[in-house]
Design an enzyme around this catalytic site. Structure first.
Site, PDB file in Angstrom:
ATOM      1  N   ASP A 209      -3.170  -8.012  -4.668  1.00  0.00           N
ATOM      2  CA  ASP A 209      -3.425  -6.781  -3.928  1.00  0.00           C
ATOM      3  C   ASP A 209      -3.953  -5.694  -4.850  1.00  0.00           C
ATOM      4  OD1 ASP A 209      -3.491  -5.369  -1.625  1.00  0.00           O
ATOM      5  OD2 ASP A 209      -1.347  -5.039  -1.458  1.00  0.00           O
TER       6      ASP A 209
ATOM      7  N   HIS B 109      -5.642  -1.384  -4.588  1.00  0.00           N
ATOM      8  CA  HIS B 109      -6.083  -0.241  -3.788  1.00  0.00           C
ATOM      9  C   HIS B 109      -6.934   0.664  -4.659  1.00  0.00           C
ATOM     10  CE1 HIS B 109      -2.557  -1.753  -1.610  1.00  0.00           C
ATOM     11  NE2 HIS B 109      -3.293  -1.454  -0.553  1.00  0.00           N
TER      12      HIS B 109
ATOM     13  N   LYS C  46     -14.132  -2.345   8.269  1.00  0.00           N
ATOM     14  CA  LYS C  46     -13.678  -3.254   7.207  1.00  0.00           C
ATOM     15  C   LYS C  46     -14.678  -4.379   7.008  1.00  0.00           C
ATOM     16  CE  LYS C  46     -10.947  -6.188  10.345  1.00  0.00           C
ATOM     17  NZ  LYS C  46      -9.625  -6.779  10.629  1.00  0.00           N
TER      18      LYS C  46
ATOM     19  N   HIS D 244      -8.281  -0.775   0.669  1.00  0.00           N
ATOM     20  CA  HIS D 244      -7.393  -1.920   0.501  1.00  0.00           C
ATOM     21  C   HIS D 244      -8.280  -3.131   0.207  1.00  0.00           C
ATOM     22  CE1 HIS D 244      -4.077   0.184   2.821  1.00  0.00           C
ATOM     23  NE2 HIS D 244      -5.151   0.803   3.307  1.00  0.00           N
TER      24      HIS D 244
ATOM     25  N   CYS E 158       0.790  -1.234   0.000  1.00  0.00           N
ATOM     26  CA  CYS E 158       0.000   0.000   0.000  1.00  0.00           C
ATOM     27  C   CYS E 158       0.826   1.291   0.000  1.00  0.00           C
ATOM     28  CB  CYS E 158      -1.019  -0.017   1.143  1.00  0.00           C
ATOM     29  SG  CYS E 158      -0.512  -0.872   2.625  1.00  0.00           S
TER      30      CYS E 158
ATOM     31  N   GLN F  28       0.629 -11.211  -3.040  1.00  0.00           N
ATOM     32  CA  GLN F  28      -0.770 -10.878  -2.815  1.00  0.00           C
ATOM     33  C   GLN F  28      -1.460 -10.494  -4.127  1.00  0.00           C
ATOM     34  OE1 GLN F  28       0.066  -7.679   0.038  1.00  0.00           O
ATOM     35  NE2 GLN F  28      -1.075  -8.827   1.574  1.00  0.00           N
TER      36      GLN F  28
ATOM     37  N   ARG G 129       7.451 -11.136   5.035  1.00  0.00           N
ATOM     38  CA  ARG G 129       7.167 -10.846   6.441  1.00  0.00           C
ATOM     39  C   ARG G 129       7.836 -11.913   7.302  1.00  0.00           C
ATOM     40  NH1 ARG G 129       0.611  -9.633   6.083  1.00  0.00           N
ATOM     41  NH2 ARG G 129       0.763  -7.940   4.551  1.00  0.00           N
TER      42      ARG G 129
END
Length: 648
Positions: free
Chosen positions: A393, A395, A475, A521, A344, A391, A373
């Site tokens: 991912d 946004h 969320k 997100h 992000c 991911q 991570r």
């Protein structure tokens, strides 16, 4: 004598002497209830039948018919009974803690010799003896010093430490199961005989550091499961057997998908078959995102700490980040970077390049972002929990007014993805404002309403989880249910007005002034690695034909058919199928069995008759029967079936 007023579930109220126990309350209602009672709820707290009530309260008496309270008590008492059994068999063993878990309990022991599988059988037998003795369970409240001296005299140092951790003013409850004693918050059953002796099983032994601290003693953790009856236990054990058959690590070996090794802990070596699944899934997601209006980007994996400090991750997430120090030319000190744990902040950097207008919003920005991570080695689990992952991912940069429409659009997008991948059952969790938060209540009202309305507009109900949202926004979480009933939290939609503000993101509004965008997100799969593990286990390795890494094997029955095998394989490959030949000098039953273990969806066998008739004998994975089909028919049918669902 002073009286207290107790309110019952039906709304009725009665007066009782102060200090009355829940057991006495049950007896006052009926002898039948007194006999069946196991515990109570007092003002919502789970209450031992032997504990006195000192003030007005609402009360409900529980029996074994009350699922949650009964299971909690059963599993809690089994933990005590198991610890007693261990110390009766091996008196030198020190006891520590034994909490209830989702399906049972565990108890950690300090013992010089390791427990063996045979030992578990001995412990189970001793536990049944204790249960059949039907000894009373009793409780007393002691003062702290008396309890401390008791455990010092008994040579139980772990209990002394546990006692010292109990907050001042909290009751020190000492429980006896027969003659065996333990420190416990309770509640418990009234006799050991109330435990269902045929509804528990010890599952295994593992190592566990005291309080999870690697600098503290390593203990032996014995785990068990327990239920209200034998049938529930049997159903659970059957479920575990099925889950073991579906274990992605086992299937990964059989299907030759991946491996992991100690030189790269928590990271995956993808083999050709596994990488085929990975890239096929990624290609599918890329096509779907393009159709839904996403632009795809790619951002660096190694980023200077300055960005992580600005985003807040350096302060709050540093222990989970892999740090990279380098000697830059001209720099006095080493320059500190980190492998990105999420995408992000980097996406905000792309948004910040150039002037953005309200006409540019919503801007949907996607990346198959490789992240790293640090996960403790004990938390790693196959490809489900790793240190290096990618991911799906994205946004979405938008205005407050656009949140509802964008959230609705995402839920509909996600629903199609899950259906295509074989997940028809899933639910939505809406987590709302926590007590400690930033932002005005007016903004929180609008954000929460936007997510709730989006669920309704998309045609889905949601479960409300008050107080579970992030400190800056609510969320949605999307929880899949797989083929054997397990839940997997995969998709997320997290609103975020905070990060764009921290990183100075802005757009020019209709009023000509600068405004901070909202950031959504979102992820459907979560990480490709974990989701592929879920897919493998959901389908028990029998992936849909379009996802299967090895789609068709053409196997010869006799060597005279080898030429026709090559022709069939070439035709299948031309039709877009992943096909291969097996012309080894082996019997056809051996070939079928071997490729079935490898989870090949379709096996085509050819011999003299098939060569003459230009047919194939088709056998599908999991089916016993074969059928003879014309080659042209097979080519058309399999090509259609192997087409990804979004391209059909």
């Amino acid at each position: 004598m002073a009286q207290i007023s107790l309110t019952f579930p039906d709304g009725s109220q009665r007066e009782f002497p102060r200090g009355v126990t829940a057991a006495e309350v049950a007896s006052s209602i009926s002898k039948s209830l007194a006999k069946k009672a196991i515990s109570a709820s007092v003002d919502g707290a789970h209450w031992d039948l032997a504990w006195p009530l000192e003030s007005d309260a609402s009360i409900a008496i529980h029996t074994m018919a009350d699922d949650a309270p009964a299971l909690e008590l059963i599993r809690h008492d089994f933990a005590h009974v198991m610890a007693r059994a261990v110390q009766e068999i091996w008196p030198d063993t020190k006891v520590t803690i034994g909490p209830v878990t989702e399906k049972g309990w565990f108890y950690d022991f300090d013992r010089a010799e390791p427990f063996t599988p045979e030992d578990l059988g001995r412990i189970e037998a001793k536990m049944k003896e204790i249960i059949n003795a039907r000894e009373p369970v009793r409780t007393e409240i002691w003062d702290r010093e008396r309890a401390r001296q008791h455990y010092i005299d008994a040579g139980e140092p772990f209990k002394v430490e546990l006692l010292d951790r109990i907050p001042e003013g909290a009751p020190i409850r000492m429980y006896w199961h027969g003659e065996w004693q333990d420190l416990c918050r309770g509640p418990h059953l009234q006799t050991t005989g109330q435990l269902p002796a045929d509804a528990f099983k010890l599952m295994g032994v593992s190592g566990a550091y005291w309080f999870g601290d690697v600098s503290r003693p390593m203990l032996q953790r014995v785990t068990g499961v327990a239920f209200r009856n034998r049938e529930d236990l049997k159903a659970h054990l059957t479920f575990l057997e099925e889950a073991a058959k579906r274990d992605h690590r086992k299937l990964g070996r059989e299907m030759d998908l991946f491996h992991m090794q100690e030189e790269a802990p928590g990271q995956i070596f993808w083999h050709p078959n596994g990488w085929t699944i990975y890239t096929t899934l990624q290609d599918y997601m890329r096509r779907q995102q393009r159709r839904d209006g996403y632009v795809e980007v790619n951002t660096p994996q190694v980023v200077n700490r300055k960005l992580w400090e600005a985003s807040g991750h350096w302060e709050n997430y540093r222990e989970n980040m892999f740090i990279v120090e380098v000697d830059e030319d001209g720099a006095r000190d080493k320059v500190i970077n980190a492998l990105k744990p999420m995408n992000c902040p980097c996406h905000v950097q792309i948004f910040n390049v150039g002037l953005k207008s309200y006409r540019d919003l919503p801007l949907r920005m996607a990346e198959f972002g490789s992240c790293a991570r640090y996960e403790p080695s004990g938390a790693l689990h196959g490809i489900m929990r790793v240190r290096g992952f990618t991911q799906d991912d994205a946004h979405i940069f938008c205005t407050l007014d656009q949140i509802e429409a964008e959230s609705t659009k995402f839920i509909e997008f996600l629903a199609k993805i899950y259906a295509d991948l074989g997940f028809e059952r899933w639910r939505v969790k809406l987590s709302t404002r926590p007590e400690k938060r930033v932002g005005s209540d007016q903004i929180w009202d609008r954000m929460e309403a936007a997510l709730a309305n989006a669920c309704t507009a998309a045609g889905y109900e949601y479960e409300l989880f008050p107080g579970e949202g992030a400190f800056y926004a609510p969320k949605l979480e999307f929880v899949l249910t797989d083929a054997i009933g397990r839940d997997w939290q995969c998709g997320t939609l997290q609103l975020d007005p905070n990060l764009p503000e921290r990183l100075d993101a802005s757009y020019v509004g209709e009023d000509g002034a600068k405004h901070t965008p909202f950031m959504l997100h979102r992820a459907c799969l979560g990480s490709f690695e974990r989701f592929i593990g879920i897919l493998i286990e959901n389908h028990a390795g029998r992936l849909p034909l379009w996802l299967a890494p090895r789609q068709v094997v053409v196997a010869s029955i006799t060597s005279e058919a080898d030429g026709y095998v090559a022709e069939v394989v070439a035709a299948l490959q031309k039709a877009g199928l992943r096909a291969e030949a097996d012309t080894r000098n082996e019997k056809i039953n051996y070939k079928v069995r071997e490729h079935s273990v490898g989870k090949v969806p379709v096996i085509l066998a050819v011999g003299h008759r098939e060569v003459e008739e230009r047919t194939v004998s088709l056998r599908r994975l999991g089916e016993k029967d074969t059928r003879v089909v014309a080659l042209e028919t097979v080519l058309a049918d399999l090509a259609a079936e192997a087409t990804p669902p979004d391209l059909r």
